[in-house]
Every structure is written in C-alpha cells, then in structure tokens.
Scaffold this motif. Structure first.
Motif, PDB file in Angstrom:
ATOM      1  N   ASN A  31       0.839  -1.191   0.000  1.00  0.00           N
ATOM      2  CA  ASN A  31       0.000   0.000   0.000  1.00  0.00           C
ATOM      3  C   ASN A  31       0.884   1.256   0.000  1.00  0.00           C
ATOM      4  OD1 ASN A  31      -1.487   2.259   1.300  1.00  0.00           O
ATOM      5  ND2 ASN A  31      -3.148   0.771   1.322  1.00  0.00           N
ATOM      6  N   ALA A  32       0.844   2.011  -1.084  1.00  0.00           N
ATOM      7  CA  ALA A  32       1.710   3.185  -1.240  1.00  0.00           C
ATOM      8  C   ALA A  32       1.439   4.243  -0.167  1.00  0.00           C
ATOM      9  CB  ALA A  32       1.538   3.775  -2.628  1.00  0.00           C
ATOM     10  N   ALA A  33       0.194   4.455   0.192  1.00  0.00           N
ATOM     11  CA  ALA A  33      -0.131   5.454   1.213  1.00  0.00           C
ATOM     12  C   ALA A  33       0.448   5.057   2.570  1.00  0.00           C
ATOM     13  CB  ALA A  33      -1.648   5.640   1.312  1.00  0.00           C
ATOM     14  N   TYR A  34       0.374   3.780   2.894  1.00  0.00           N
ATOM     15  CA  TYR A  34       0.951   3.291   4.156  1.00  0.00           C
ATOM     16  C   TYR A  34       2.460   3.493   4.153  1.00  0.00           C
ATOM     17  CZ  TYR A  34       2.665   0.062   7.691  1.00  0.00           C
ATOM     18  OH  TYR A  34       3.330  -0.487   8.755  1.00  0.00           O
ATOM     19  N   ARG A  35       3.107   3.129   3.057  1.00  0.00           N
ATOM     20  CA  ARG A  35       4.565   3.266   2.978  1.00  0.00           C
ATOM     21  C   ARG A  35       4.991   4.723   3.099  1.00  0.00           C
ATOM     22  NH1 ARG A  35       4.000  -0.126  -1.523  1.00  0.00           N
ATOM     23  NH2 ARG A  35       4.971   1.471  -2.815  1.00  0.00           N
ATOM     24  N   ARG A  36       4.260   5.644   2.472  1.00  0.00           N
ATOM     25  CA  ARG A  36       4.573   7.079   2.586  1.00  0.00           C
ATOM     26  C   ARG A  36       4.385   7.557   4.022  1.00  0.00           C
ATOM     27  NH1 ARG A  36       1.774   7.324  -2.302  1.00  0.00           N
ATOM     28  NH2 ARG A  36      -0.117   7.929  -1.195  1.00  0.00           N
ATOM     29  N   ASP A  37       3.292   7.155   4.632  1.00  0.00           N
ATOM     30  CA  ASP A  37       3.013   7.558   6.007  1.00  0.00           C
ATOM     31  C   ASP A  37       4.079   7.026   6.955  1.00  0.00           C
ATOM     32  OD1 ASP A  37       1.565   8.871   7.999  1.00  0.00           O
ATOM     33  OD2 ASP A  37       0.118   7.238   8.241  1.00  0.00           O
ATOM     34  N   TYR A  38       4.496   5.783   6.755  1.00  0.00           N
ATOM     35  CA  TYR A  38       5.535   5.188   7.599  1.00  0.00           C
ATOM     36  C   TYR A  38       6.865   5.916   7.416  1.00  0.00           C
ATOM     37  CZ  TYR A  38       8.598   1.797   9.800  1.00  0.00           C
ATOM     38  OH  TYR A  38       9.526   1.202  10.611  1.00  0.00           O
ATOM     39  N   ARG A  44      10.222  12.027  10.969  1.00  0.00           N
ATOM     40  CA  ARG A  44       9.882  12.888  12.112  1.00  0.00           C
ATOM     41  C   ARG A  44      10.566  12.394  13.381  1.00  0.00           C
ATOM     42  NH1 ARG A  44       5.277  16.218  12.235  1.00  0.00           N
ATOM     43  NH2 ARG A  44       4.882  15.497  14.346  1.00  0.00           N
ATOM     44  N   ILE A  45      10.585  11.101  13.580  1.00  0.00           N
ATOM     45  CA  ILE A  45      11.233  10.542  14.774  1.00  0.00           C
ATOM     46  C   ILE A  45      12.742  10.771  14.690  1.00  0.00           C
ATOM     47  CG2 ILE A  45      11.780   8.393  15.971  1.00  0.00           C
ATOM     48  CD1 ILE A  45       8.884   7.500  15.327  1.00  0.00           C
ATOM     49  N   ALA A  46      13.336  10.569  13.531  1.00  0.00           N
ATOM     50  CA  ALA A  46      14.781  10.756  13.360  1.00  0.00           C
ATOM     51  C   ALA A  46      15.191  12.199  13.632  1.00  0.00           C
ATOM     52  CB  ALA A  46      15.202  10.337  11.961  1.00  0.00           C
ATOM     53  N   GLU A  61      -2.903   3.790  15.439  1.00  0.00           N
ATOM     54  CA  GLU A  61      -4.351   4.016  15.473  1.00  0.00           C
ATOM     55  C   GLU A  61      -4.880   4.379  14.084  1.00  0.00           C
ATOM     56  OE1 GLU A  61      -7.593   6.894  17.633  1.00  0.00           O
ATOM     57  OE2 GLU A  61      -5.692   6.501  18.642  1.00  0.00           O
ATOM     58  N   ARG A  62      -4.128   5.211  13.375  1.00  0.00           N
ATOM     59  CA  ARG A  62      -4.543   5.638  12.039  1.00  0.00           C
ATOM     60  C   ARG A  62      -4.690   4.444  11.096  1.00  0.00           C
ATOM     61  NH1 ARG A  62      -1.199   9.599  12.241  1.00  0.00           N
ATOM     62  NH2 ARG A  62       0.585   8.691  11.180  1.00  0.00           N
ATOM     63  N   TRP A  63      -3.804   3.475  11.222  1.00  0.00           N
ATOM     64  CA  TRP A  63      -3.814   2.321  10.329  1.00  0.00           C
ATOM     65  C   TRP A  63      -4.477   1.083  10.940  1.00  0.00           C
ATOM     66  CZ3 TRP A  63      -3.032   2.550   5.330  1.00  0.00           C
ATOM     67  CH2 TRP A  63      -2.405   3.693   4.821  1.00  0.00           C
ATOM     68  N   GLY A  64      -5.008   1.203  12.140  1.00  0.00           N
ATOM     69  CA  GLY A  64      -5.698   0.085  12.768  1.00  0.00           C
ATOM     70  C   GLY A  64      -4.760  -1.040  13.177  1.00  0.00           C
TER      71      GLY A  64
END
Length: 72
Positions: A31-38, A44-46, A61-64
C-alpha cells in the motif's frame, strides 16, 4: 507490481495460506499510502521533532494496527 503477478498461482497459494495478520502485512507492504506515512513517521522521529511513542501510537491508530509485546 504487474497485475499478472497478483494472479500467479504461486502468489495465490501463498496468500491463501496466510492468517489474518499475515494477510494484513502483505496488504500494507504493498500500500503506497501506508509506505509514505511510515516513511514520514520515521523522518519525524529521526529529526526528534516529536514524541516518538506518541507518534507511533497515532500511526498505529490511524492504520488500525496493534502489536503484541515480544518475549525474550
């Protein structure tokens, strides 16, 4: 990924043998949207621009998603 790959007997056999969580992993990794979000989460964490635990919780939570604690 070519559509013909999704219809291959090997992939069909593999997917039919998956349990619920295994199927979810296969779906999300394609899923391209999941990969972009991840990737956005990781950046952001880095940068330490946010609270890592809170960001991970919001992402889950966003991705269940739910994760079981690992032993050992």
């Amino acid at each position: 990924m070519p559509t013909s790959f999704w219809r291959s007997p090997e992939l069909r056999e593999h997917i039919n043998g998956l349990d619920r969580s295994g199927f979810a992993v296969e779906f999300l990794r394609r899923n391209a949207a999941y990969r972009r979000d991840y990737a956005r989460l990781q950046r952001r964490i880095a940068r330490r621009a946010t609270d890592a635990a809170a960001e991970r919780a919001a992402f889950a939570e966003r991705w269940g998603l739910c994760f079981c604690p690992c032993s050992g």
